[in-house]
Design a protein around this motif. Structure first.
Motif, PDB file in Angstrom:
ATOM      1  N   LYS A  32       0.800  -1.239   0.000  1.00  0.00           N
ATOM      2  CA  LYS A  32       0.000   0.000   0.000  1.00  0.00           C
ATOM      3  C   LYS A  32       0.824   1.275   0.000  1.00  0.00           C
ATOM      4  CE  LYS A  32      -3.918  -2.300   0.344  1.00  0.00           C
ATOM      5  NZ  LYS A  32      -4.608  -2.603  -0.870  1.00  0.00           N
ATOM      6  N   ALA A  33       2.125   1.194  -0.288  1.00  0.00           N
ATOM      7  CA  ALA A  33       2.955   2.401  -0.350  1.00  0.00           C
ATOM      8  C   ALA A  33       2.567   3.257  -1.560  1.00  0.00           C
ATOM      9  CB  ALA A  33       4.433   2.040  -0.391  1.00  0.00           C
ATOM     10  N   GLY A  34       2.264   2.620  -2.683  1.00  0.00           N
ATOM     11  CA  GLY A  34       1.816   3.362  -3.862  1.00  0.00           C
ATOM     12  C   GLY A  34       0.516   4.087  -3.593  1.00  0.00           C
ATOM     13  N   GLN A  35      -0.397   3.412  -2.900  1.00  0.00           N
ATOM     14  CA  GLN A  35      -1.672   4.047  -2.537  1.00  0.00           C
ATOM     15  C   GLN A  35      -1.427   5.228  -1.605  1.00  0.00           C
ATOM     16  OE1 GLN A  35      -4.880   2.819  -3.787  1.00  0.00           O
ATOM     17  NE2 GLN A  35      -5.174   4.966  -3.256  1.00  0.00           N
ATOM     18  N   PHE A  36      -0.512   5.056  -0.675  1.00  0.00           N
ATOM     19  CA  PHE A  36      -0.141   6.137   0.244  1.00  0.00           C
ATOM     20  C   PHE A  36       0.361   7.357  -0.538  1.00  0.00           C
ATOM     21  CE2 PHE A  36       3.399   8.210   2.526  1.00  0.00           C
ATOM     22  CZ  PHE A  36       2.724   8.711   3.638  1.00  0.00           C
ATOM     23  N   LEU A  37       1.265   7.143  -1.493  1.00  0.00           N
ATOM     24  CA  LEU A  37       1.794   8.258  -2.281  1.00  0.00           C
ATOM     25  C   LEU A  37       0.716   8.890  -3.158  1.00  0.00           C
ATOM     26  CD1 LEU A  37       5.333   6.973  -3.312  1.00  0.00           C
ATOM     27  CD2 LEU A  37       4.805   8.858  -1.757  1.00  0.00           C
ATOM     28  N   LEU A  38      -0.113   8.075  -3.782  1.00  0.00           N
ATOM     29  CA  LEU A  38      -1.170   8.615  -4.631  1.00  0.00           C
ATOM     30  C   LEU A  38      -2.179   9.410  -3.803  1.00  0.00           C
ATOM     31  CD1 LEU A  38      -2.304   8.927  -7.454  1.00  0.00           C
ATOM     32  CD2 LEU A  38      -3.590   6.808  -7.087  1.00  0.00           C
ATOM     33  N   ASN A  39      -2.562   8.891  -2.645  1.00  0.00           N
ATOM     34  CA  ASN A  39      -3.486   9.635  -1.774  1.00  0.00           C
ATOM     35  C   ASN A  39      -2.906  10.988  -1.389  1.00  0.00           C
ATOM     36  OD1 ASN A  39      -5.241   7.457  -1.851  1.00  0.00           O
ATOM     37  ND2 ASN A  39      -4.746   6.726   0.197  1.00  0.00           N
ATOM     38  N   ASN A  40      -1.608  11.015  -1.131  1.00  0.00           N
ATOM     39  CA  ASN A  40      -0.961  12.285  -0.791  1.00  0.00           C
ATOM     40  C   ASN A  40      -0.922  13.224  -1.995  1.00  0.00           C
ATOM     41  OD1 ASN A  40       0.239  12.639   2.074  1.00  0.00           O
ATOM     42  ND2 ASN A  40       0.469  10.466   1.608  1.00  0.00           N
ATOM     43  N   ALA A  41      -0.713  12.686  -3.177  1.00  0.00           N
ATOM     44  CA  ALA A  41      -0.737  13.519  -4.383  1.00  0.00           C
ATOM     45  C   ALA A  41      -2.111  14.156  -4.562  1.00  0.00           C
ATOM     46  CB  ALA A  41      -0.374  12.694  -5.612  1.00  0.00           C
ATOM     47  N   ILE A  42      -3.160  13.385  -4.338  1.00  0.00           N
ATOM     48  CA  ILE A  42      -4.515  13.916  -4.449  1.00  0.00           C
ATOM     49  C   ILE A  42      -4.733  15.022  -3.423  1.00  0.00           C
ATOM     50  CG2 ILE A  42      -6.969  13.335  -4.131  1.00  0.00           C
ATOM     51  CD1 ILE A  42      -6.209  10.524  -5.368  1.00  0.00           C
ATOM     52  N   GLU A  43      -4.247  14.810  -2.220  1.00  0.00           N
ATOM     53  CA  GLU A  43      -4.374  15.828  -1.167  1.00  0.00           C
ATOM     54  C   GLU A  43      -3.586  17.095  -1.518  1.00  0.00           C
ATOM     55  OE1 GLU A  43      -6.094  17.553   1.848  1.00  0.00           O
ATOM     56  OE2 GLU A  43      -6.621  15.571   1.105  1.00  0.00           O
ATOM     57  N   ILE A  44      -2.394  16.935  -2.083  1.00  0.00           N
ATOM     58  CA  ILE A  44      -1.585  18.082  -2.513  1.00  0.00           C
ATOM     59  C   ILE A  44      -2.339  18.862  -3.598  1.00  0.00           C
ATOM     60  CG2 ILE A  44       0.541  18.738  -3.737  1.00  0.00           C
ATOM     61  CD1 ILE A  44       1.802  16.204  -2.260  1.00  0.00           C
ATOM     62  N   ALA A  45      -2.944  18.145  -4.534  1.00  0.00           N
ATOM     63  CA  ALA A  45      -3.723  18.793  -5.597  1.00  0.00           C
ATOM     64  C   ALA A  45      -4.891  19.582  -4.995  1.00  0.00           C
ATOM     65  CB  ALA A  45      -4.232  17.751  -6.588  1.00  0.00           C
ATOM     66  N   ARG A  46      -5.574  18.980  -4.036  1.00  0.00           N
ATOM     67  CA  ARG A  46      -6.699  19.683  -3.391  1.00  0.00           C
ATOM     68  C   ARG A  46      -6.227  20.944  -2.674  1.00  0.00           C
ATOM     69  NH1 ARG A  46      -9.304  14.165  -2.012  1.00  0.00           N
ATOM     70  NH2 ARG A  46     -10.959  14.147  -3.568  1.00  0.00           N
ATOM     71  N   LYS A  47      -5.134  20.844  -1.948  1.00  0.00           N
ATOM     72  CA  LYS A  47      -4.602  22.009  -1.224  1.00  0.00           C
ATOM     73  C   LYS A  47      -4.180  23.125  -2.165  1.00  0.00           C
ATOM     74  CE  LYS A  47      -3.100  19.652   2.949  1.00  0.00           C
ATOM     75  NZ  LYS A  47      -1.979  19.071   3.688  1.00  0.00           N
ATOM     76  N   ASN A  48      -3.815  22.747  -3.391  1.00  0.00           N
ATOM     77  CA  ASN A  48      -3.400  23.740  -4.380  1.00  0.00           C
ATOM     78  C   ASN A  48      -4.549  24.185  -5.280  1.00  0.00           C
ATOM     79  OD1 ASN A  48      -0.293  24.333  -4.427  1.00  0.00           O
ATOM     80  ND2 ASN A  48      -0.558  22.212  -3.761  1.00  0.00           N
ATOM     81  N   HIS A  49      -5.744  23.728  -4.967  1.00  0.00           N
ATOM     82  CA  HIS A  49      -6.982  24.155  -5.638  1.00  0.00           C
ATOM     83  C   HIS A  49      -6.941  23.968  -7.157  1.00  0.00           C
ATOM     84  CE1 HIS A  49      -8.069  25.724  -1.743  1.00  0.00           C
ATOM     85  NE2 HIS A  49      -6.931  26.419  -1.721  1.00  0.00           N
ATOM     86  N   VAL A  50      -6.380  22.840  -7.597  1.00  0.00           N
ATOM     87  CA  VAL A  50      -6.398  22.549  -9.025  1.00  0.00           C
ATOM     88  C   VAL A  50      -7.670  21.785  -9.375  1.00  0.00           C
ATOM     89  CG1 VAL A  50      -3.880  22.586  -9.225  1.00  0.00           C
ATOM     90  CG2 VAL A  50      -5.040  20.415  -8.816  1.00  0.00           C
ATOM     91  N   ASP A  51      -8.027  21.805 -10.651  1.00  0.00           N
ATOM     92  CA  ASP A  51      -9.241  21.132 -11.094  1.00  0.00           C
ATOM     93  C   ASP A  51      -9.064  19.620 -11.211  1.00  0.00           C
ATOM     94  OD1 ASP A  51     -10.539  23.593 -11.320  1.00  0.00           O
ATOM     95  OD2 ASP A  51      -9.878  23.845 -13.400  1.00  0.00           O
TER      96      ASP A  51
END
Length: 172
Positions: free
Chosen positions: A107-126
């Motif tokens: 689940k390390a890949g899932q961990f990194l992908l979840n964090n990428a999604i969170e980073i995108a949300r924090k940066n208010h991208v579409d």
């Protein structure tokens, strides 16, 4: 297994280089010529090239640490002009997401992908997007499971080989 996300800056360039070269080799060496592989590793994961990428304010690297504080994978995200294909101000690219082979399936890949999604949300991208080699069936299935949808293709030059990448995006 628990993981910790750490930001990688220029002081971590040698750690990043070892991780990037090893994960890329593990992922693609069985499917490509030794010459193309070596050329790609030497060119794209040199200390000089990685320092340039780490110095770009529109690119950010993170590593996943396991409970023993070992770097087991990493992710590179790009904004604005650092994106490799799309140049939309309201998107974020996941240019690289790699896990050491011995830690895949934990689940390390899932961990990194979840964090990428969170980073995108924090940066208010579409949306966030990525390119994945058409023959990397395991990765494509992983992204589809995570609600990424195909939207285009592009050619990825790998030495003397032209390979097709599927572009996928996740709408926020």
């Amino acid at each position: 297994m628990n993981f910790t996300l750490v930001h990688l800056d220029i002081s971590a360039v040698s750690t990043l280089q070892k991780l990037a070269q090893k994960t890329f080799f593990e992922t693609y060496a069985p499917y490509n010529s030794a010459e193309n592989m070596q050329q790609y590793l030497d060119t794209n994961f040199s200390i000089k090239k990685l320092k340039e990428e780490l110095s770009n304010p529109d690119s950010v690297f993170y590593s996943a640490l396991n409970t023993e504080n070992k770097h087991i994978g990493y992710i590179k995200v790009n904004f604005r002009t650092a994106q490799t294909d799309l140049q939309d101000q309201n998107t974020m690219e996941v240019e690289r997401i790699y896990i050491l082979q011995e830690f895949q399936g934990q689940k390390a890949g899932q961990f990194l992908l979840n964090n990428a999604i969170e980073i995108a949300r924090k940066n208010h991208v579409d949306n966030l997007w990525l390119g994945v080699w058409e023959k990397n069936i395991k990765a494509i299935a992983f992204y589809k499971k995570n609600r990424f949808k195909d939207f285009a293709t592009h050619i990825f030059r790998f030495g003397d080989d032209e390979q097709l990448d599927i572009l996928m995006k996740f709408e926020l």
